[in-house]
Structures are given as structure tokens and as C-alpha cells.
Scaffold this motif. Structure first.
Motif, PDB file in Angstrom:
ATOM      1  N   GLU A   1      -7.754   6.600   2.076  1.00 42.19           N
ATOM      2  CA  GLU A   1      -6.304   6.516   2.322  1.00 42.19           C
ATOM      3  C   GLU A   1      -5.936   7.346   3.545  1.00 42.19           C
ATOM      4  O   GLU A   1      -5.183   6.892   4.419  1.00 42.19           O
ATOM      5  CB  GLU A   1      -5.528   7.011   1.104  1.00 42.19           C
ATOM      6  CG  GLU A   1      -4.013   6.980   1.303  1.00 42.19           C
ATOM      7  CD  GLU A   1      -3.267   7.656   0.165  1.00 42.19           C
ATOM      8  OE1 GLU A   1      -2.230   8.285   0.440  1.00 42.19           O
ATOM      9  OE2 GLU A   1      -3.717   7.562  -0.994  1.00 42.19           O
TER      10      GLU A   1
ATOM     11  N   SER B   1       1.338   5.071   0.772  1.00 40.53           N
ATOM     12  CA  SER B   1       0.745   6.118   1.605  1.00 40.53           C
ATOM     13  C   SER B   1       1.488   7.435   1.429  1.00 40.53           C
ATOM     14  O   SER B   1       2.627   7.466   0.957  1.00 40.53           O
ATOM     15  CB  SER B   1       0.789   5.705   3.080  1.00 40.53           C
ATOM     16  OG  SER B   1       2.137   5.654   3.528  1.00 40.53           O
TER      17      SER B   1
ATOM     18  N   ARG C   1      -1.504   6.472  -7.745  1.00 36.71           N
ATOM     19  CA  ARG C   1      -0.750   7.283  -6.794  1.00 36.71           C
ATOM     20  C   ARG C   1       0.749   7.020  -6.909  1.00 36.71           C
ATOM     21  O   ARG C   1       1.558   7.938  -6.861  1.00 36.71           O
ATOM     22  CB  ARG C   1      -1.211   6.980  -5.374  1.00 36.71           C
ATOM     23  CG  ARG C   1      -2.665   7.295  -5.113  1.00 36.71           C
ATOM     24  CD  ARG C   1      -2.926   8.736  -4.863  1.00 36.71           C
ATOM     25  NE  ARG C   1      -2.564   9.127  -3.511  1.00 36.71           N
ATOM     26  CZ  ARG C   1      -2.634  10.371  -3.059  1.00 36.71           C
ATOM     27  NH1 ARG C   1      -3.013  11.337  -3.882  1.00 36.71           N
ATOM     28  NH2 ARG C   1      -2.302  10.674  -1.831  1.00 36.71           N
TER      29      ARG C   1
ATOM     30  N   LEU D   1       3.845  -0.303  -6.324  1.00 36.12           N
ATOM     31  CA  LEU D   1       2.848  -1.083  -5.603  1.00 36.12           C
ATOM     32  C   LEU D   1       3.163  -2.558  -5.809  1.00 36.12           C
ATOM     33  O   LEU D   1       3.495  -2.989  -6.917  1.00 36.12           O
ATOM     34  CB  LEU D   1       1.451  -0.757  -6.127  1.00 36.12           C
ATOM     35  CG  LEU D   1       0.269  -1.219  -5.268  1.00 36.12           C
ATOM     36  CD1 LEU D   1       0.311  -0.571  -3.886  1.00 36.12           C
ATOM     37  CD2 LEU D   1      -1.047  -0.893  -5.961  1.00 36.12           C
TER      38      LEU D   1
ATOM     39  N   ALA E   1       0.860  -1.187   0.000  1.00 36.53           N
ATOM     40  CA  ALA E   1       0.000   0.000   0.000  1.00 36.53           C
ATOM     41  C   ALA E   1       0.892   1.231   0.000  1.00 36.53           C
ATOM     42  O   ALA E   1       1.863   1.306   0.757  1.00 36.53           O
ATOM     43  CB  ALA E   1      -0.919   0.015   1.219  1.00 36.53           C
TER      44      ALA E   1
ATOM     45  N   GLN F   1      -4.276   3.033  -5.965  1.00 39.84           N
ATOM     46  CA  GLN F   1      -2.931   2.983  -5.411  1.00 39.84           C
ATOM     47  C   GLN F   1      -1.869   2.991  -6.515  1.00 39.84           C
ATOM     48  O   GLN F   1      -0.840   3.646  -6.390  1.00 39.84           O
ATOM     49  CB  GLN F   1      -2.774   1.728  -4.550  1.00 39.84           C
ATOM     50  CG  GLN F   1      -3.477   1.814  -3.209  1.00 39.84           C
ATOM     51  CD  GLN F   1      -2.607   2.489  -2.165  1.00 39.84           C
ATOM     52  OE1 GLN F   1      -1.654   1.916  -1.660  1.00 39.84           O
ATOM     53  NE2 GLN F   1      -2.928   3.728  -1.850  1.00 39.84           N
TER      54      GLN F   1
END
Length: 288
Positions: free
Chosen positions: A201, A86, A264, A103, A84, A261
């Protein structure tokens, strides 16, 4: 103890399952060696040209380990693969000079991108003559110079409020309808799903800090009520916010959240730098 050869990839993964999975994924492409615990890493005289740190969810221990690796091996390319991605991880990665964050498990595109970076930036022999062509064919449409990246930066400034497509359309001079279709085509998820995932998130981070109630967090993130937050959290993590706040980490991410994800991680520099800028502004404001 590891030998001191240079022409190999060092895989640092303290979780045995993740270590095996990563080894199976990458071994067909390049020579690698595994490090399975911190003691082995601390004693290592290795001089690997590239290192990848494989981790699950962001915590202080993982961030400390990444910092240690960067300090111990300053000349090596350093990558992070996380189950994940972050904002704290992105912030730390930028600050420490991590070359890229992926990821994990890798998508085919990310795997090719990673191997190409190894091939271009090191002397490590990669076992495929078609990687570059494959990389070009699989390259994501969302890049750091893409207008969509700018749009996501705008959203980032006030995602809790949830700016409407009508509001956003004025910023990039496109009709709301066109913007809606473009967002889905390029990002792979709808605008509304992106907003929900971004809020979740942040919700995951706030719940892990365990400083506020679920009700407070729900309203802080712009959900209409705590029930809406709980339903959305359960839908995308298969776990209730209450269970997560009490230490539960048996998370199963939805397909939509996994795509979010990946998006991101593709935009790591933009998002992390924005986070750093916000942090600096907040510090200045608090000291004024």
C-alpha cells in the motif's frame, strides 16, 4: 440541475461505470439521485441529507472534490466509497469530517452498514424492514474497540521493519502461536500477508509520487531486495512496479489485498489518527 428535496441520497460519481454500479447497488434500498460531473455539482442547489462520493484511486483531484463537497454541503452526512483505501484518503476523511469510508464495490456487510447509517442518521426512507437485524448478523468482528485494533496500531508504527509475532506477543501478553491463530481468525488474512499488503500500500503511494527509484523504495519498505518487492507487487496488483511508476493503473487486486483493504476501511479512525499523529511528530522533529 437537481431539485432541492432533502429526503434522498445523492451519489456523486464522475466515472460512468462506477456511477451505474453504485446506483444499481443502492437503488433497491433508498431513493437516490446521481451527479455525473463537477459542473453539475457546483451549480446544484441540492440539499440532500446524505451524499456518497464514489471514486477509484486516491489522487489530488478526488481529495479536492471531497473537500469541496464538505464545504458546500456542511449539514449533509458525507460518505466515500473508493476502489482502494489509502492513508492519504483516510487522513483527508478524518480531517474533513467524512462520516465513513467504504471499499467499493460494497461487501454485503458494508452495504448493510451503510444503509443502516443512512436509516439512523437521516429522514431518508430505506426500503427494508430487516436491515438492522441483518446489520447485527453481519457486523465485522474487528471493531475500533477490539484488542486487535490496538495490535494493528502497534504494527503501524514500524511495519517496514516487520515486528515478529514473538515481539508482538509481549505487548499483548499472548503466545506467538495463539496470536497467529487469532490474527487469521479475526482479520481474515495471516499476519505475514497483512505486513506484505501494508508495505505494498505504501509502495503504491511512493511509486505514484515518482520521487525515488524502485530499488530505493524496495529497501525503504523493508523488502530483502528489489526483486522481492517486484514479485510481491505483481502478485497482488497484477502489474509491475515499473509499469505503475510509468503511469499504468490497470490494477487487478488479489483476493488477499481486497480483504486487507476492507480491514483497513473498518479501522479508519484508528489508522488515520495514527497517521496524523505521526505527521505532527515529524513536523516537530524537522523544525527542532
Amino acid at each position: 440541475m437537481l431539485n432541492n428535496r432533502k429526503h434522498y441520497l445523492q451519489v456523486v460519481a464522475f466515472d460512468q461505470v462506477l456511477a451505474k454500479h453504485c446506483r444499481d447497488e443502492l437503488l433497491p434500498y433508498c431513493e437516490l439521485e446521481n451527479v455525473y460531473d463537477m459542473a453539475e455539482l457546483e451549480c446544484s442547489a441540492s440539499n440532500a441529507e446524505a451524499i456518497i462520493y464514489v471514486m477509484d484511486y486516491t489522487c489530488a483531484t478526488h481529495l479536492h472534490n471531497i473537500e469541496f463537497i464538505r464545504e458546500k454541503f456542511p449539514q449533509s452526512l458525507l460518505f466515500v466509497a473508493a476502489t482502494a483505501v489509502s492513508i492519504p484518503l483516510l487522513h483527508s476523511a478524518i480531517h474533513l469530517g467524512v462520516n465513513d469510508v467504504f471499499l467499493f464495490p460494497f461487501s454485503e456487510e458494508d452495504k448493510v452498514s451503510f444503509i443502516c447509517k443512512i436509516q439512523k442518521g437521516t429522514s431518508i426512507k430505506c426500503h427494508s424492514d430487516e436491515l438492522e437485524a441483518h446489520h447485527q448478523a453481519c457486523c465485522s468482528e474487528v471493531t475500533r474497540d477490539n484488542p486487535m485494533s490496538t495490535l494493528l496500531d502497534i504494527i503501524e508504527k514500524d511495519y517496514a521493519k516487520g515486528p515478529s509475532l514473538q515481539d508482538l506477543s509481549h505487548d499483548i501478553h499472548l503466545s506467538p502461536s495463539r496470536l497467529c491463530h487469532m490474527f487469521k481468525d479475526i482479520c481474515g488474512i495471516t499476519y505475514s500477508h497483512y505486513l506484505i499488503c501494508r508495505k505494498l500500500e505504501e509502495g503504491e503511494r511512493l511509486l505514484s509520487e515518482n520521487k525515488n527509484s524502485i530499488t530505493t523504495i524496495a529497501y525503504q519498505l523493508g523488502f530483502s531486495n528489489p526483486s522481492h518487492f517486484s514479485r510481491s507487487f505483481k502478485e497482488h496488483f497484477n502489474l509491475t512496479p515499473n509499469a505503475y511508476a510509468q503511469g499504468g493503473r490497470d490494477v487487478t487486486q488479489s483476493a488477499t489485498y481486497i480483504r486487507y483493504q476492507r480491514l483497513r476501511s473498518e479501522l479508519l479512525p484508528n489508522l488515520a489518527h495514527h497517521h496524523i499523529a505521526n505527521s505532527m511528530r515529524n513536523k516537530v522533529a524537522s523544525s527542532a
